[in-house]
Design an enzyme around this catalytic site. Structure first.
Site, PDB file in Angstrom:
ATOM      1  N   HIS A 104      -9.232   0.234  -0.742  1.00 54.01           N
ATOM      2  CA  HIS A 104      -9.385   0.344  -2.093  1.00 54.01           C
ATOM      3  C   HIS A 104      -9.982  -1.014  -2.534  1.00 54.01           C
ATOM      4  CE1 HIS A 104      -7.369  -0.791  -6.005  1.00 54.01           C
ATOM      5  NE2 HIS A 104      -7.829   0.381  -6.408  1.00 54.01           N
ATOM      6  N   HIS A 141      -8.002 -10.562   4.648  1.00 47.78           N
ATOM      7  CA  HIS A 141      -7.400 -11.589   3.628  1.00 47.78           C
ATOM      8  C   HIS A 141      -7.951 -13.164   3.663  1.00 47.78           C
ATOM      9  CE1 HIS A 141      -3.502 -10.032   2.547  1.00 47.78           C
ATOM     10  NE2 HIS A 141      -3.667  -9.323   3.486  1.00 47.78           N
ATOM     11  N   HIS A 175      10.552   3.656  -4.180  1.00 49.07           N
ATOM     12  CA  HIS A 175      11.449   4.731  -3.621  1.00 49.07           C
ATOM     13  C   HIS A 175      11.423   4.690  -2.303  1.00 49.07           C
ATOM     14  CE1 HIS A 175       7.388   6.813  -3.688  1.00 49.07           C
ATOM     15  NE2 HIS A 175       7.887   7.638  -2.997  1.00 49.07           N
TER      16      HIS A 175
END
Length: 300
Positions: A104, A141, A175
């Site tokens: 993304h 990275h 969650h």
């Protein structure tokens, strides 16, 4: 502040990225221009069932509205209700091969309209592997860090460390208590050092994307895989769906502002799966992903 210059850059960025992806995939991306009744519009560039990508979307949008939606004014409540202009390039690529990671990237610009406008940039990129390779994580990275280094040196601020930490915190499924992938960089509400500096930082992120991702794709596309790997890919893609629908600010902004649903949800994988209380086999490559990659690490 020059929003026209930002839009010219974003349109060129979309063209460059799509051209590179089409060359790699071998399939032309569909071009889908759209308009928004409240103001503005965009161009969605989409591939499905391509040579490499099961689905990919590279979207350009420039929209206007009478009042900022809650997702855009959450960190700036004093701006709630103001008119706005928002533009950006956002992409998500879902390769078919489970050894190729989902990726993304987003670069966006917001400004309020009217007297004394308030503006800011946001964006970043993050990698979501299904099977982990340390060299891929370090390359991704490292490319992000190198892209930000000139601006970090100029401002005397370690933007990579700051944006990496922000990315680790943002792309986290609270969650589930787990990260979406191995992170990357993420920033929002950025207007430091004035418009020119902030714009250069946003461009540095957008311009680094192809260098960060394509070498990984080149290495992994031809790796053989079977049904086991595809099942695990579908399972992990379910986490991607959960994040996008529950937490992603870009998705929420698009839906809350009356954006084009097809363009917003092109980020979703074409296939995903959920299993009840599933756990990877001890010592398996799938367990390796959880143990060694789905946790914050200093990759660069």
């Amino acid at each position: 502040m020059d929003s026209a210059a930002v839009h010219r850059y974003l349109a060129g960025l979309q063209d460059r990225i799509v051209a590179a992806l089409e060359a790699r995939d071998g399939t032309p991306f569909r071009r889908d221009a759209w308009e928004r009744p409240e103001g503005g519009g965009g161009v969605s560039r989409v591939v499905e069932e391509g040579g490499v990508f099961e689905r990919g979307g590279v979207n350009l949008s420039r929209v206007k509205g009478a009042a900022l939606p809650p997702s855009a004014s959450a960190s700036r409540p004093q701006l709630a209700g103001l008119g706005y202009e928002a533009m950006g390039v956002s992409l998500v690529l879902h390769p078919r091969n489970p050894y190729c990671p989902t990726v993304h990237m987003n670069v966006r610009f917001f400004t309020t309209t009217g007297a004394d406008p308030v503006w800011w940039f946001g964006g970043g990129m993050d990698l979501t592997p299904y099977y982990g390779f340390e060299e891929d994580a370090r390359h991704f990275h490292g490319t992000c860090k190198a892209a930000l280094a000139p601006l970090a040196n100029e401002a005397g601020t370690d933007y990579y460390a700051r944006f990496k930490r922000w990315c680790d915190e943002y792309f986290h499924l609270r969650h589930r208590g787990e990260p979406r992938g191995i992170g990357g960089i993420f920033f929002d509400d950025f207007s430091e050092q004035g418009f020119d500096f902030s714009f250069r930082l946003a461009k540095a992120v957008g311009d680094a994307f192809l260098d960060a991702y394509l070498p990984i794709l080149e290495k992994r596309t031809a790796l053989p895989y079977g049904e086991r790997e595809r099942r695990f890919q579908a399972y992990r893609r379910g986490r991607y769906v959960e994040f996008n629908l529950v937490y992603d600010r870009g998705t929420l902004f698009g839906l809350q502002s009356g954006g084009r649903t097809e363009s917003i949800l092109v980020s979703m994988p074409p296939q995903a799966a959920w299993r009840y209380d599933w756990h990877p086999e001890p010592g398996s490559p799938e367990e390796c992903l959880y143990r060694d990659f789905l946790r914050p690490r200093d990759w660069a």
